[in-house]
Design an enzyme around this catalytic site. Structure first.
Site, PDB file in Angstrom:
ATOM      1  N   ARG A 110       0.785  -1.369  -0.057  1.00 54.08           N
ATOM      2  CA  ARG A 110      -0.256   0.211   0.046  1.00 54.08           C
ATOM      3  C   ARG A 110       0.923   1.289  -0.034  1.00 54.08           C
ATOM      4  O   ARG A 110       1.904   1.101   0.553  1.00 54.08           O
ATOM      5  CB  ARG A 110      -0.985   0.035   1.281  1.00 54.08           C
ATOM      6  CG  ARG A 110      -1.944  -0.854   1.065  1.00 54.08           C
ATOM      7  CD  ARG A 110      -2.727  -1.206   2.544  1.00 54.08           C
ATOM      8  NE  ARG A 110      -3.730  -2.366   2.175  1.00 54.08           N
ATOM      9  CZ  ARG A 110      -3.581  -3.613   2.226  1.00 54.08           C
ATOM     10  NH1 ARG A 110      -2.412  -3.999   2.621  1.00 54.08           N
ATOM     11  NH2 ARG A 110      -4.632  -4.377   2.077  1.00 54.08           N
ATOM     12  N   HIS A 135      -0.728  -2.573  -4.550  1.00 54.91           N
ATOM     13  CA  HIS A 135      -0.386  -3.270  -5.477  1.00 54.91           C
ATOM     14  C   HIS A 135      -0.200  -2.689  -7.152  1.00 54.91           C
ATOM     15  O   HIS A 135      -0.544  -3.257  -7.932  1.00 54.91           O
ATOM     16  CB  HIS A 135      -1.132  -4.561  -5.473  1.00 54.91           C
ATOM     17  CG  HIS A 135      -0.920  -5.593  -4.428  1.00 54.91           C
ATOM     18  ND1 HIS A 135       0.278  -5.440  -3.545  1.00 54.91           N
ATOM     19  CD2 HIS A 135      -1.582  -6.447  -3.865  1.00 54.91           C
ATOM     20  CE1 HIS A 135       0.385  -6.368  -2.696  1.00 54.91           C
ATOM     21  NE2 HIS A 135      -0.912  -6.841  -2.865  1.00 54.91           N
ATOM     22  N   HIS A 206       2.376 -12.641  -6.044  1.00 54.89           N
ATOM     23  CA  HIS A 206       1.120 -12.828  -5.146  1.00 54.89           C
ATOM     24  C   HIS A 206       0.298 -14.250  -5.123  1.00 54.89           C
ATOM     25  O   HIS A 206      -0.687 -14.283  -5.420  1.00 54.89           O
ATOM     26  CB  HIS A 206      -0.098 -11.839  -5.313  1.00 54.89           C
ATOM     27  CG  HIS A 206      -0.659 -11.099  -4.074  1.00 54.89           C
ATOM     28  ND1 HIS A 206      -1.396 -12.172  -3.499  1.00 54.89           N
ATOM     29  CD2 HIS A 206      -0.782 -10.119  -3.448  1.00 54.89           C
ATOM     30  CE1 HIS A 206      -1.854 -11.680  -2.455  1.00 54.89           C
ATOM     31  NE2 HIS A 206      -1.564 -10.389  -2.372  1.00 54.89           N
ATOM     32  N   ASP A 280      -2.091  -9.804   8.193  1.00 54.26           N
ATOM     33  CA  ASP A 280      -1.974  -9.269   6.982  1.00 54.26           C
ATOM     34  C   ASP A 280      -0.888  -8.025   7.287  1.00 54.26           C
ATOM     35  O   ASP A 280      -1.101  -6.820   6.966  1.00 54.26           O
ATOM     36  CB  ASP A 280      -3.178  -8.574   6.507  1.00 54.26           C
ATOM     37  CG  ASP A 280      -2.928  -8.093   5.095  1.00 54.26           C
ATOM     38  OD1 ASP A 280      -2.283  -8.281   4.233  1.00 54.26           O
ATOM     39  OD2 ASP A 280      -4.092  -7.680   4.468  1.00 54.26           O
ATOM     40  N   GLN A 318       5.381 -10.111   3.542  1.00 52.66           N
ATOM     41  CA  GLN A 318       4.113  -9.779   3.829  1.00 52.66           C
ATOM     42  C   GLN A 318       3.353 -11.352   4.056  1.00 52.66           C
ATOM     43  O   GLN A 318       3.399 -12.082   3.019  1.00 52.66           O
ATOM     44  CB  GLN A 318       3.460  -9.011   2.731  1.00 52.66           C
ATOM     45  CG  GLN A 318       2.025  -8.521   3.189  1.00 52.66           C
ATOM     46  CD  GLN A 318       1.714  -7.501   4.062  1.00 52.66           C
ATOM     47  OE1 GLN A 318       2.864  -6.613   4.419  1.00 52.66           O
ATOM     48  NE2 GLN A 318       0.522  -7.053   4.509  1.00 52.66           N
ATOM     49  N   GLU A 346       4.686 -12.844   0.567  1.00 51.76           N
ATOM     50  CA  GLU A 346       4.982 -12.002  -0.361  1.00 51.76           C
ATOM     51  C   GLU A 346       6.389 -11.223   0.108  1.00 51.76           C
ATOM     52  O   GLU A 346       6.439 -10.516   0.704  1.00 51.76           O
ATOM     53  CB  GLU A 346       3.989 -10.864  -0.716  1.00 51.76           C
ATOM     54  CG  GLU A 346       2.619 -11.284  -1.183  1.00 51.76           C
ATOM     55  CD  GLU A 346       1.483 -10.341  -0.740  1.00 51.76           C
ATOM     56  OE1 GLU A 346       1.437  -9.357  -1.426  1.00 51.76           O
ATOM     57  OE2 GLU A 346       0.740 -10.774   0.245  1.00 51.76           O
TER      58      GLU A 346
END
Length: 384
Positions: A110, A135, A206, A280, A318, A346
């Site tokens: 983000r 993304h 992803h 997350d 992530q 990720e």
């Protein structure tokens, strides 16, 4: 003579039938049809490509540079497709979750309110994760057709020119990504990029994983280890406060292997789990040198013994625990993608880096080459 003529007639009839029969369509990864991935998007052709090496078989489409399927053996040799995907280009175009298996860019994760300032110029990016940019935006690298620069049995090289101003980003950026299956049962992802104007770049993949196989139940019993003493605390919109905080004494401590779902019951009292609706979050990996290829994380599925180890040159990873999956999408085996039945790990630089001066820079300048790599290694764990 009559019997000879009858024999000749039968042979000719058989040949005629054989010539009129269409050859059986070759299946990719056991279930995918090449024809279902042939389409034209924005004037460019899409296709499906199968790679094999070691015990792995992987399917890739150049639409979004996506990993569509990845077949991996378990402890008894049984194969499972451990990456979530769809059976056709149309299914990808109509999916609710748009990032499945895709290459992500220009900037993964983000950017707060879709704004950043670079060289005294403020840039505005589209908002696609209200109130933030996520993304690379709605027409990010996941949503374009990549050029297939080279392909063979074990690797595929994809390239893309992201033009100046695309999704609000400055500079013409040339990107090249290589997927390689190694004899050691690894999926290696190598990324390169150059630019003619200073711009942020943070590339990743992803893929959503379930080591039991696509849509085969919860991932909360998978055992996860992350090589990180700190994670990135975020606000309710998943934007960092600006510092990485210790995992010790929190549900984010994965320094020793534990079930993904072990601490999710603490969500009602833990603000960070509340903000992410579970996990997350970015983890700041333990590194001895910037840019070194080092171990980042390990996941083990106890029943099958499937083990995935991740190595990366990136400073962060992530971890996303499938919190937003709601059964709205149906995958390539006719099963829905349900809540916490997949996870993503990720490899990346940290979220909102252009606006976070304390974080490692993601600015790529003219004359420089962005170069990074990550490895996903598969094996069978000793689960006795």
């Amino acid at each position: 003579m009559k019997s000879r003529n009858l024999f000749i007639a039968l042979v000719l009839a058989t040949l005629a039938v054989a010539c009129n029969q269409k050859p059986a369509e070759q299946l990719i990864c056991g279930s995918l049809k090449e024809a279902d991935f042939k389409a034209t998007i924005a004037g460019k052709e899409t296709g499906l490509y199968e790679l094999k090496n070691g015990e792995l078989t992987m399917a890739v489409t150049n639409y979004g540079g996506r990993i569509v399927s990845l077949l991996v053996p378990g402890k008894n040799g049984e194969m499972a497709d451990v990456v979530l995907g769809f059976p056709s280009i149309d299914a990808y175009l109509n999916a609710k979750e748009v990032f499945h298996g895709a290459l992500i860019g220009r900037v993964g994760n983000r950017i707060a309110k879709g704004k950043f300032t670079l060289n005294d110029v403020e840039y505005t990016l589209p908002i696609n994760n209200d109130p933030n940019h996520l993304h690379g935006g709605p027409e990010g690298f996941h949503n374009v057709v990549w050029d297939v620069k080279a392909v063979n049995d074990t690797s595929i090289v994809l390239s893309y020119l992201s033009k100046d101003g695309e999704m609000g980003y400055p500079g013409n950026v040339t990107v090249e990504v290589t997927y390689t299956l190694t004899p050691e049962n690894e999926v290696k992802m190598a990324y390169k990029a150059t630019t003619d104007k200073s711009t942020p770049v943070n590339l990743t993949n992803h893929a959503f994983f379930n080591l039991k196989g696509e849509a085969n139940g919860t991932i909360n019993d998978h055992l996860l280890t992350i090589n990180a003493d700190k994670f990135t605390a975020v606000d309710s919109t998943l934007i960092p406060f600006g510092e990485n905080v210790p995992v010790e004494g929190t549900p984010f401590d994965f320094r020793e292997a534990k079930a993904i779902g072990a601490d999710l019951a603490l969500q009602s009292e833990n603000e960070q789990l509340q903000n992410g609706l579970g996990y997350d979050h970015n983890f700041a990996l333990n590194k001895t040198a910037d840019g070194e290829m080092s171990w980042a994380a390990t996941v083990v599925e106890p029943a099958s013994g499937r083990k995935m180890e991740i190595f990366t040159k990136e400073p962060g990873i992530q971890f996303y625990g499938g919190n937003f999956m709601d059964g709205a999408d149906t995958g390539k085996y006719g099963k829905t993608f349900d809540f916490r039945e997949s996870f993503a790990l990720e490899t990346q630089h940290f979220p909102d880096s252009p606006n976070q001066p304390a974080f490692p820079s993601i600015i790529l300048n003219p004359g420089e080459t962005y170069s990074t790599a990550s490895i996903y290694r598969f094996s069978v764990a000793d689960t006795q």
